[in-house]
Every structure is written in structure tokens, then in C-alpha cells.
Design an enzyme around this catalytic site. Structure first.
Site, PDB file in Angstrom:
ATOM      1  CG  HIS A 140     -22.244  12.988  65.797  1.00 51.56           C
ATOM      2  ND1 HIS A 140     -22.269  13.624  64.579  1.00 51.56           N
ATOM      3  CD2 HIS A 140     -22.126  11.655  65.515  1.00 51.56           C
ATOM      4  CE1 HIS A 140     -22.176  12.735  63.606  1.00 51.56           C
ATOM      5  NE2 HIS A 140     -22.090  11.534  64.154  1.00 51.56           N
ATOM      6  CG  ASP A 152     -17.770   9.661  61.181  1.00 51.96           C
ATOM      7  OD1 ASP A 152     -17.288   8.839  61.975  1.00 51.96           O
ATOM      8  OD2 ASP A 152     -18.987   9.717  60.917  1.00 51.96           O
TER       9      ASP A 152
END
Length: 381
Positions: free
Chosen positions: A150, A186
């Protein structure tokens, strides 16, 4: 005395350093460091050291252990971080560490010890990639925390400070690889990695994730199918937002119908698999219902693609996975698939999880129709 079993033909070189356990994310509720005052028992932050301790131990003492070789590495240098991150952002992190820590965004805390752990995570990921590039092994696994996918070039997000996979991709490109594919499984959109290569046509970023959308200023990307890249990178970012409860068969269909043809057309010289076990059936942060069989199948698909295009070269980078025990089991299964072992080495304690792939199949077909109509790169040749 019986003869010793022959050594496995394939091995995974795992990179790990105990110093990454020193990133202390604290206690509270739902990832927030707060006490509502009416609960007797608070919980650890989801991204805590226990989850990774179990991943290390299952690979060292589980049935896959004969296939694993262990390595460690030094922290990344600040100069190395600038291949992906902006100087201003790195300076912000350095100053935050000097000042004793900082809340960088929602649920993302840089505490004393966090910066050193982040540098170790980046350093071990870079060393894992260099191990492959130097011809010392074909499959390397960066078992690292804090996670990274992220983290964008200029901001932290979602427990992540430094984009470990993005740094490794930059190293591969700088070392002569002409095309690198990143497949991120993910449960959350790999927004940081896609942002870092959004205008690049030498990196194909693919993210299969829960359809969660943007979650605030630190994560402005939506993860929707229309985020395709910009400029030369148009068509080289591929988002696959999957409905909640997609399950093993739905993920297998998405891999077969979307990931495989895209990678086949791209013909990568290096494969990077970004793994998070938060897509599993029991993860507190996800709702995708993958079991060990689903992770094993994904691993086999990635292994097959790498054998055909990158000479078997695969870098695996650890991200999420927050169920303390089942995440370790699902990691074990993923690596079994990467090694293409003929039979499961470890049984699934769930054994059975009901699923209905009808809705995920419709979602995948809809995504495929959109991509074929909009992105010439995705069309099968």
C-alpha cells in the site's frame, strides 16, 4: 538403515531477519490504539509479530522445511529507497523516527523500532531479488514485515511504510530485466505498487482483491477495472476486484481467464508474486474464503507461468494475512504450489468450506469483457 530421501529438485531461498519483530503495533480494537472503556480484553493490532512468527516456524519445522534454505540481509540504505519513493517522503519517515514515532495515517503507526524493521524488510526483499538476478537461485521468498504494497511513492498507507515489492521491481529493471509482472493476491488492492508503475509499460501490475474501493486520503485509488494506467502505461495496470466470498473456484477462474492470458501476452522476464493470506476463509481483515487448496492452485499457476516466460524465476514478497494460525497454513500451501509438489504436504484443518462460484464467474466474465473491449494489450493473439 533406510537410505536418506533424495534432496528436493526445487528449493525456495527464504530471506528473514528477527529484527523485523521489533515493529510493535500495539493494542486496541479493530486496529485502532484505543480503549472504548467497556471491554475487559483488548486485542493486538492485526499486523502484529505473532502472525509472522508462525509463518517462520511453519517453514522451519513443517513438512515443507526440507525445501527451504534460509538467508538474512542487512537493512536497506536510504539511497536505495529513492528508486521508488520520493526524497520528501523518506525524509518524513526519518524525521518521524528521530522524534519517537508518528501516526502516518489511519491504523498505521511508526513507533520506536518500526523504522529499523522497515529498513530490514526492504533490505531483505532487495537481497532476495539480487539472489535471483545473480543466478544463485530461481525462487526466493522475502518473509518480511512491516508489509509494503500500500505504500505509494510519496505516502504511507494501510500498515505500510516502504513498498518492498516496488523496490525489488526497480532493482530488476535497473539490472537489465526488460519486463516484470507483479501478481498481487493480497485481499486488498495493491495500490502502492500500481501507483509506482502507473505510467510504465515495462511493468505489468495485476491485483486480485476484495472490492473495497478507496478508504480515505491515504488510499485514493479505487481498485476498479477502469484504473488502467496512464501514458505509456495505459493497459499495464490490471485490477481484478472480486466479490466477497469468491472462494477457491472463483479465484481459479479469475487466474485462468484474466491473469494467465495477460501474462502470456506480456512475456515477463521476471515474475513477482505478492502474497497475502488475508484472502483466506478465516481472516479478520478479508472476506474472500480461499482455503489451502485455493492458495496451492494459485502457486501452481504462477510456477507454470514462470517456467514458460522467466526461466522459472519468481520473487515472492509477503504482505498481509492476519489469522495467527491459518495464515501460516495458507502460506505453506502457496509455497507447495510454487514448488509444484505432486501431493499436498500438509492437510487443511478446515477440510471443507462451502462456496458458490456462480456470482464470481459472472464478475470475472464482466471484467474480461471490459478489458478486451478497452485494452488491446489484453486481447489474445
Amino acid at each position: 538403515m533406510a537410505a536418506a530421501p533424495p534432496p528436493p529438485l526445487n528449493r525456495i531461498d527464504a530471506f528473514w531477519h528477527d529484527g523485523m519483530l521489533n515493529h510493535d503495533t500495539g493494542w486496541g480494537v479493530f486496529g485502532f490504539r484505543s480503549d472504548p472503556g467497556f471491554l475487559d480484553v483488548l486485542e493486538k493490532h492485526p499486523e502484529n509479530s505473532d502472525r509472522v512468527r508462525n509463518m517462520v516456524s511453519i517453514l522451519k519445522r513443517g513438512p515443507i522445511s526440507p525445501y527451504i534454505s534460509w538467508h538474512t540481509a542487512t537493512p536497506a540504505l536510504v539511497s536505495q529507497l529513492l528508486s521508488f519513493h520520493s526524497p520528501e517522503y523518506i525524509n518524513e519517515l526519518v524525521e518521524a523516527d528521530k522524534n519517537g514515532g508518528k501516526v502516518l495515517c489511519r491504523k498505521t503507526f511508526l513507533n520506536p523500532g518500526s523504522w529499523d524493521a522497515a529498513l530490514l524488510a526492504a533490505g531483505n526483499t532487495l537481497s532476495a531479488m539480487k539472489h535471483i538476478l545473480d543466478g544463485k537461485g530461481k525462487i526466493a521468498y522475502a518473509l518480511v514485515r512491516p508489509p509494503g504494497h500500500h505504500a505509494q511513492p510519496s505516502r504511507a498507507d494501510g500498515y505500510c511504510f516502504l513498498n518492498n515489492a516496488g523496490l525489488a521491481v526497480r532493482l530488476a529493471l535497473d539490472s537489465g530485466c526488460k519486463r516484470v509482472v507483479v501478481v498481487d493476491i493480497d485481499v486488498h488492492h495493491g495500490n502502492g505498487t500500481s501507483e509506482g508503475f502507473y505510467q510504465s509499460n515495462d511493468v505489468l501490475t495485476i491485483s486480485l482483491h476484495m472490492n473495497h474501493g478507496s478508504w480515505g486520503p491515504s488510499h485514493p485509488q479505487s481498485g476498479s477495472v477502469d484504473e488502467l494506467g496512464e501514458g505509456e502505461g495505459y493497459g499495464y495496470n490490471m485490477n481484478i476486484p472480486l466479490p466477497n466470498g469468491t472462494g477457491d473456484r472463483g479465484y481459479e477462474y479469475a487466474m485462468t481467464e484474466l491473469v494467465v492470458p495477460a501474462v502470456e501476452n506480456f512475456k515477463p522476464e521476471m515474475v513477482v508474486l505478492v502474497v497475502g493470506q488475508d484472502s483466506s476463509a478465516f481472516d479478520p481483515n478479508g472476506r474472500q474464503c480461499l482455503t489451502m487448496d485455493g492458495y496451492r492452485a494459485i502457486g501452481r499457476t504462477i510456477c507454470s507461468l514462470a517456467d514458460r516466460h522467466s526461466g522459472g524465476r519468481i520473487l515472492i514478497v509477503q504482505e498481509g494475512g492476519y489469522h495467527i494460525t491459518y495464515s501460516a497454513y495458507c502460506l505453506h500451501a502457496t509455497l507447495e504450489g510454487i514448488l509444484d509438489v505432486p501431493d499436498p504436504l500438509l492437510g487443511d484443518p478446515i477440510a471443507y468450506y462451502p462456496e458458490d462460484e456462480a456470482f464470481p464467474v459472472k464478475a470475472v466474465d464482466s471484467i474480461k469483457k471490459y478489458l478486451v473491449d478497452k485494452v488491446p494489450f489484453f486481447k489474445e493473439h
